[in-house]
Design an enzyme around this catalytic site. Structure first.
Site, PDB file in Angstrom:
ATOM      1  N   ARG A 107     -29.935 -31.763  13.289  1.00  0.00           N
ATOM      2  CA  ARG A 107     -29.211 -31.636  14.631  1.00  0.00           C
ATOM      3  C   ARG A 107     -29.723 -29.690  14.133  1.00  0.00           C
ATOM      4  O   ARG A 107     -29.690 -29.288  12.643  1.00  0.00           O
ATOM      5  CB  ARG A 107     -27.943 -31.742  13.276  1.00  0.00           C
TER       6      ARG A 107
ATOM      7  N   TYR B  36     -18.592 -19.813  14.748  1.00  0.00           N
ATOM      8  CA  TYR B  36     -17.519 -20.394  13.451  1.00  0.00           C
ATOM      9  C   TYR B  36     -17.831 -19.837  11.831  1.00  0.00           C
ATOM     10  O   TYR B  36     -17.118 -18.803  11.490  1.00  0.00           O
ATOM     11  CB  TYR B  36     -17.703 -21.834  13.235  1.00  0.00           C
TER      12      TYR B  36
ATOM     13  N   ASN C 277     -18.050 -34.806  12.021  1.00  0.00           N
ATOM     14  CA  ASN C 277     -18.184 -34.576  10.590  1.00  0.00           C
ATOM     15  C   ASN C 277     -18.612 -36.749   9.948  1.00  0.00           C
ATOM     16  O   ASN C 277     -18.682 -36.875  10.498  1.00  0.00           O
ATOM     17  CB  ASN C 277     -17.115 -34.245   9.641  1.00  0.00           C
TER      18      ASN C 277
ATOM     19  N   ASP D 115       2.155 -24.674  13.200  1.00  0.00           N
ATOM     20  CA  ASP D 115       1.117 -24.943  14.023  1.00  0.00           C
ATOM     21  C   ASP D 115       0.862 -25.313  14.929  1.00  0.00           C
ATOM     22  O   ASP D 115       2.436 -25.510  15.665  1.00  0.00           O
ATOM     23  CB  ASP D 115       0.299 -26.199  13.111  1.00  0.00           C
TER      24      ASP D 115
ATOM     25  N   TYR E 245     -14.800 -23.475   1.189  1.00  0.00           N
ATOM     26  CA  TYR E 245     -14.540 -24.384   0.767  1.00  0.00           C
ATOM     27  C   TYR E 245     -15.734 -24.943   1.124  1.00  0.00           C
ATOM     28  O   TYR E 245     -16.728 -24.816   2.083  1.00  0.00           O
ATOM     29  CB  TYR E 245     -13.622 -25.377   1.971  1.00  0.00           C
TER      30      TYR E 245
ATOM     31  N   ASP F  12       1.605 -20.412  18.539  1.00  0.00           N
ATOM     32  CA  ASP F  12       0.233 -20.312  18.613  1.00  0.00           C
ATOM     33  C   ASP F  12      -0.288 -18.841  17.512  1.00  0.00           C
ATOM     34  O   ASP F  12       1.219 -17.919  18.458  1.00  0.00           O
ATOM     35  CB  ASP F  12      -0.036 -19.974  20.385  1.00  0.00           C
TER      36      ASP F  12
ATOM     37  N   LYS G 264     -15.856 -16.571   9.881  1.00  0.00           N
ATOM     38  CA  LYS G 264     -15.039 -17.001   8.068  1.00  0.00           C
ATOM     39  C   LYS G 264     -15.211 -15.854   7.485  1.00  0.00           C
ATOM     40  O   LYS G 264     -14.907 -15.003   6.688  1.00  0.00           O
ATOM     41  CB  LYS G 264     -15.320 -18.207   7.870  1.00  0.00           C
TER      42      LYS G 264
ATOM     43  N   ASN H  92      -4.552 -28.637  17.986  1.00  0.00           N
ATOM     44  CA  ASN H  92      -5.907 -29.820  16.975  1.00  0.00           C
ATOM     45  C   ASN H  92      -5.585 -30.209  16.128  1.00  0.00           C
ATOM     46  O   ASN H  92      -5.971 -31.120  15.159  1.00  0.00           O
ATOM     47  CB  ASN H  92      -7.403 -28.531  17.097  1.00  0.00           C
TER      48      ASN H  92
ATOM     49  N   SER I 222     -15.140 -20.790   3.904  1.00  0.00           N
ATOM     50  CA  SER I 222     -16.050 -21.154   4.383  1.00  0.00           C
ATOM     51  C   SER I 222     -17.300 -21.237   3.388  1.00  0.00           C
ATOM     52  O   SER I 222     -17.683 -20.939   3.503  1.00  0.00           O
ATOM     53  CB  SER I 222     -15.803 -21.831   5.571  1.00  0.00           C
TER      54      SER I 222
ATOM     55  N   ASN J 110     -17.409 -28.882   1.257  1.00  0.00           N
ATOM     56  CA  ASN J 110     -17.082 -30.143   2.540  1.00  0.00           C
ATOM     57  C   ASN J 110     -15.697 -31.052   1.728  1.00  0.00           C
ATOM     58  O   ASN J 110     -16.648 -32.024   1.935  1.00  0.00           O
ATOM     59  CB  ASN J 110     -18.392 -30.815   3.241  1.00  0.00           C
TER      60      ASN J 110
END
Ligand code: UDP
Length: 356
Positions: free
Chosen positions: A312, A166, A216, A47, A194, A74, A170, A51, A141, A196
């Site tokens: 939104r 984004y 979120n 990792d 996934y 990275d 995926k 973030n 996702s 939520n």
């Protein structure tokens, strides 16, 4: 005594390893907890922590009594990634969580998202093949479905196109993996879509830790209750839904974590029918934003200061999962409901701090 001690050390070293990318992140760390508590495998993490926080490893240790090594690398850097893989000769599977994941930010910085999410996936695939690691789990996702005509969505529901860069990473990531498994026969893949993921570990000792202002719903709710956000907005009150707000399938992060273990075991036991398979991870229940707010208030006794605001951009109206395939093939289903999601999220927020 010495001999027994030596044996214990040898046994420990013989423990097979699962490499988790993004092991300091939200879902990665909860999955690390479940793997450690299961006790069959040792966790290794890669990792970069751009973030996430390196001290997540300490939080996991507070829960499980065990920590794991995070390599701050990275994944876009192939040589540095290879150098980590080279250090271990007993990795049996990789769970690839690490990615940039903020929908709004991806609209502003699409090239960063494409560069990071595609390159890191390519490098993970290269390393799995080069280092003979036969099992790969990919975080996908439900955003790949876009605005669908029929609910709930099953794995066969056609995508109507990604609504954000984004989501596109995926969608294309899945296509890349399909081509990848056709091109070689060493590595097989399960992609998990996934819905939520929300909530925290039931101990309240680990949870989502947004580095920037949260976007979120559930972190916004808990920060509003904590007085950090003065007033939250419900984005849209005029949708064609039962109360006018958007509908989502919220799923407890611990249930999501368990699904990864099931999917990995499924591959390790060669139960897969094809070298690439995809599963939805959701509860099957759609909950509106207003219902989520009501559930939080009922479970925690906290009043939320909120107002109905404009829609939104980029939000789909309603989406929830048909997760029958995950039950039938992986033997997985959710165990925790919206009450546990909200209670644990609030416990974690109280641990992080409240202003009032
Ligand atoms: N949402 C909201 N107010 C907020 C954050 C989110 O009303 O401050 C709504 C959002 O419009 C969506 C739902 O909550 O309908 C879930 O949004 P989130 O960003 O958590 O996940 P998404 O489904 O967009 O991936």
């Amino acid at each position: 005594m010495e001999q027994r001690g030596g044996e214990a050390v040898r046994k420990f070293n013989l423990m097979k390893k699962i490499l988790v990318t993004g092991g300091c992140g939200y879902i990665g760390s909860h999955t690390a907890i479940e793997i450690q508590q299961q006790g069959k495998y040792e966790v290794i993490s890669i990792d970069s922590c751009i973030n996430s926080h390196e001290n997540t490893v300490d939080r996991v240790k507070a829960i499980t009594g065990k920590d794991y090594k995070n390599h701050k690398v990275d994944l876009v850097d192939l040589e540095a990634t290879r150098a980590v893989f080279r250090q271990y000769d007993d990795i049996v599977g990789v769970i690839h969580f690490a990615a940039l994941k903020a929908v709004g930010e991806s609209v502003e910085k699409p090239m960063e998202y494409y560069h990071n999410n595609f390159e890191s996936l390519i490098n993970i695939c290269k390393c799995c093949e080069e280092f003979n690691i036969p099992n790969l789990i990919f975080s996908s996702s439900c955003s790949i479905y876009g605005n669908v005509e029929k609910l709930p969505v099953s794995e066969d529901t056609p995508t109507s196109g990604a609504e954000s860069p984004y989501a596109y990473t995926k969608l294309v990531g899945e296509e890349m993996l399909k081509a990848y498994v056709r091109s070689q026969d060493k590595v097989k893949v399960v992609a998990l879509r996934y819905f939520n993921p929300v909530g925290s570990h039931p101990t309240g000792l680990n949870g989502e830790l947004p580095i920037n202002k949260p976007t979120n719903l559930v972190p916004v709710i808990t920060q509003t209750a904590a007085g950090i956000i003065p007033k939250m907005m419900v984005f849209g009150g005029d949708y064609d839904t039962r109360d006018g707000s958007c509908i989502r399938d919220y799923i407890h992060v611990v249930d999501i974590a368990e699904a990864h273990i099931k999917a990995l075991d499924y591959l390790l036991e060669n139960k897969n029918q094809a070298p690439y398979e995809v599963y939805n991870l959701g509860t099957g229940e759609g909950i509106s934003v207003i219902e989520a707010i009501n559930a939080f208030e009922a479970v925690t006794g906290q009043k939320l200061n909120y107002e109905i605001a404009d829609r939104r951009a980029g939000d789909v109206v309603a989406i929830y999962s048909d997760s029958t395939q995950a039950l039938e093939r992986l033997g997985w289903k959710t165990k925790l409901g919206i009450e546990e999601m909200m209670a644990s999220a609030w416990k974690w927020q109280k641990n992080l701090g409240v202003k009032k």
